[in-house]
Design a protein around this motif. Structure first.
Motif, PDB file in Angstrom:
ATOM      1  N   GLY A  15      29.427  11.802 -18.480  1.00 25.31           N
ATOM      2  CA  GLY A  15      28.616  12.817 -19.133  1.00 25.31           C
ATOM      3  C   GLY A  15      27.781  13.667 -18.189  1.00 25.31           C
ATOM      4  N   ALA A  16      27.973  13.494 -16.896  1.00 27.20           N
ATOM      5  CA  ALA A  16      27.181  14.261 -15.924  1.00 27.20           C
ATOM      6  C   ALA A  16      27.522  15.744 -15.987  1.00 27.20           C
ATOM      7  CB  ALA A  16      27.440  13.732 -14.512  1.00 27.20           C
ATOM      8  N   ASP A  17      26.496  16.566 -15.873  1.00 23.64           N
ATOM      9  CA  ASP A  17      26.661  18.017 -15.781  1.00 23.64           C
ATOM     10  C   ASP A  17      26.410  18.413 -14.340  1.00 23.64           C
ATOM     11  OD1 ASP A  17      27.153  18.566 -18.512  1.00 23.64           O
ATOM     12  OD2 ASP A  17      25.014  18.400 -18.934  1.00 23.64           O
ATOM     13  N   TYR A  18      27.370  19.104 -13.755  1.00 23.34           N
ATOM     14  CA  TYR A  18      27.262  19.538 -12.358  1.00 23.34           C
ATOM     15  C   TYR A  18      27.070  21.036 -12.304  1.00 23.34           C
ATOM     16  CZ  TYR A  18      28.996  14.892 -11.281  1.00 23.34           C
ATOM     17  OH  TYR A  18      29.133  13.536 -11.173  1.00 23.34           O
ATOM     18  N   PRO A  19      26.386  21.540 -11.286  1.00 23.78           N
ATOM     19  CA  PRO A  19      25.783  20.800 -10.179  1.00 23.78           C
ATOM     20  C   PRO A  19      24.645  19.913 -10.677  1.00 23.78           C
ATOM     21  CG  PRO A  19      25.154  23.102 -10.052  1.00 23.78           C
ATOM     22  CD  PRO A  19      26.139  22.977 -11.172  1.00 23.78           C
ATOM     23  N   ALA A  20      24.421  18.816  -9.954  1.00 21.57           N
ATOM     24  CA  ALA A  20      23.394  17.853 -10.326  1.00 21.57           C
ATOM     25  C   ALA A  20      22.684  17.354  -9.075  1.00 21.57           C
ATOM     26  CB  ALA A  20      24.023  16.680 -11.066  1.00 21.57           C
ATOM     27  N   SER A  21      21.411  17.073  -9.238  1.00 20.16           N
ATOM     28  CA  SER A  21      20.666  16.497  -8.126  1.00 20.16           C
ATOM     29  C   SER A  21      20.936  14.996  -8.069  1.00 20.16           C
ATOM     30  CB  SER A  21      19.167  16.751  -8.290  1.00 20.16           C
ATOM     31  OG  SER A  21      18.652  15.956  -9.347  1.00 20.16           O
ATOM     32  N   ARG A  22      20.662  14.423  -6.933  1.00 28.33           N
ATOM     33  CA  ARG A  22      20.816  12.971  -6.780  1.00 28.33           C
ATOM     34  C   ARG A  22      19.932  12.262  -7.796  1.00 28.33           C
ATOM     35  NH1 ARG A  22      19.640  11.733  -1.142  1.00 28.33           N
ATOM     36  NH2 ARG A  22      17.530  12.152  -1.794  1.00 28.33           N
ATOM     37  N   ASP A  23      18.705  12.732  -7.987  1.00 26.35           N
ATOM     38  CA  ASP A  23      17.792  12.096  -8.945  1.00 26.35           C
ATOM     39  C   ASP A  23      18.323  12.172 -10.366  1.00 26.35           C
ATOM     40  OD1 ASP A  23      16.070  11.456  -6.878  1.00 26.35           O
ATOM     41  OD2 ASP A  23      14.730  13.150  -7.245  1.00 26.35           O
ATOM     42  N   ASP A  24      18.937  13.305 -10.723  1.00 27.72           N
ATOM     43  CA  ASP A  24      19.538  13.433 -12.057  1.00 27.72           C
ATOM     44  C   ASP A  24      20.651  12.405 -12.249  1.00 27.72           C
ATOM     45  OD1 ASP A  24      17.876  15.552 -12.706  1.00 27.72           O
ATOM     46  OD2 ASP A  24      19.376  17.089 -12.216  1.00 27.72           O
ATOM     47  N   LEU A  25      21.461  12.211 -11.198  1.00 23.51           N
ATOM     48  CA  LEU A  25      22.564  11.254 -11.306  1.00 23.51           C
ATOM     49  C   LEU A  25      22.065   9.820 -11.373  1.00 23.51           C
ATOM     50  CD1 LEU A  25      25.230  12.828  -8.923  1.00 23.51           C
ATOM     51  CD2 LEU A  25      24.989  13.081 -11.402  1.00 23.51           C
ATOM     52  N   VAL A  26      20.994   9.522 -10.651  1.00 24.51           N
ATOM     53  CA  VAL A  26      20.393   8.183 -10.723  1.00 24.51           C
ATOM     54  C   VAL A  26      19.898   7.926 -12.144  1.00 24.51           C
ATOM     55  CG1 VAL A  26      18.423   6.787  -9.965  1.00 24.51           C
ATOM     56  CG2 VAL A  26      19.808   8.009  -8.283  1.00 24.51           C
ATOM     57  N   ASP A  48      21.477  15.564  -1.416  1.00 22.80           N
ATOM     58  CA  ASP A  48      20.481  15.758  -2.474  1.00 22.80           C
ATOM     59  C   ASP A  48      21.061  16.412  -3.719  1.00 22.80           C
ATOM     60  OD1 ASP A  48      18.393  14.701  -0.963  1.00 22.80           O
ATOM     61  OD2 ASP A  48      17.945  16.637  -0.048  1.00 22.80           O
ATOM     62  N   ARG A  49      22.165  17.146  -3.554  1.00 21.49           N
ATOM     63  CA  ARG A  49      22.739  17.903  -4.667  1.00 21.49           C
ATOM     64  C   ARG A  49      24.258  17.807  -4.600  1.00 21.49           C
ATOM     65  NH1 ARG A  49      20.452  20.594  -8.222  1.00 21.49           N
ATOM     66  NH2 ARG A  49      21.400  22.265  -9.385  1.00 21.49           N
ATOM     67  N   PHE A  50      24.863  17.659  -5.763  1.00 24.31           N
ATOM     68  CA  PHE A  50      26.315  17.515  -5.855  1.00 24.31           C
ATOM     69  C   PHE A  50      26.871  18.592  -6.776  1.00 24.31           C
ATOM     70  CE2 PHE A  50      24.457  13.380  -5.047  1.00 24.31           C
ATOM     71  CZ  PHE A  50      25.215  12.926  -3.975  1.00 24.31           C
ATOM     72  N   ASP A  51      27.943  19.243  -6.317  1.00 24.78           N
ATOM     73  CA  ASP A  51      28.583  20.283  -7.131  1.00 24.78           C
ATOM     74  C   ASP A  51      29.624  19.723  -8.083  1.00 24.78           C
ATOM     75  OD1 ASP A  51      27.093  22.421  -6.124  1.00 24.78           O
ATOM     76  OD2 ASP A  51      28.433  22.639  -4.403  1.00 24.78           O
ATOM     77  N   GLY A  52      30.017  18.482  -7.899  1.00 28.02           N
ATOM     78  CA  GLY A  52      31.008  17.879  -8.777  1.00 28.02           C
ATOM     79  C   GLY A  52      31.236  16.420  -8.429  1.00 28.02           C
ATOM     80  N   PRO A  53      31.996  15.726  -9.254  1.00 28.79           N
ATOM     81  CA  PRO A  53      32.232  14.299  -9.026  1.00 28.79           C
ATOM     82  C   PRO A  53      32.935  14.000  -7.709  1.00 28.79           C
ATOM     83  CG  PRO A  53      33.596  15.123 -10.829  1.00 28.79           C
ATOM     84  CD  PRO A  53      32.643  16.213 -10.464  1.00 28.79           C
ATOM     85  N   ASP A  54      33.738  14.931  -7.224  1.00 32.61           N
ATOM     86  CA  ASP A  54      34.410  14.709  -5.934  1.00 32.61           C
ATOM     87  C   ASP A  54      33.397  14.581  -4.802  1.00 32.61           C
ATOM     88  OD1 ASP A  54      36.865  14.782  -7.178  1.00 32.61           O
ATOM     89  OD2 ASP A  54      37.305  16.845  -6.593  1.00 32.61           O
TER      90      ASP A  54
END
Length: 64
Positions: A15-26, A48-54
């Motif tokens: 259910g993650a929405d990207y881009p996402a911060s590391r804190d959002d993913l935690v 610190d920031r991810f554009d996608g699951p890859d």
């Protein structure tokens, strides 16, 4: 990191929405009931920031 599987990571970040911060993913991983080890690995990711699951996979598993 051998005890963290890509499947566990996918479940934790469902259910993650990207881009996402590391804190959002935690936070998402915690809400999804992820194992504490999975949450810790995400929180220690070198990005610190991810554009996608890859990008998350690469940060945690390298180029396996």
């Amino acid at each position: 990191m051998a005890d963290l599987s890509p499947i566990d990571l996918q479940k934790a970040l469902k259910g993650a929405d990207y881009p996402a911060s590391r804190d959002d993913l935690v936070s998402l991983a915690k809400r999804n009931g992820a194992d504490e080890h999975v949450v810790q690995m995400i929180s220690q990711a070198g990005t610190d920031r991810f554009d996608g699951p890859d990008e998350v996979q690469k940060a945690l598993f390298g180029n396996q």
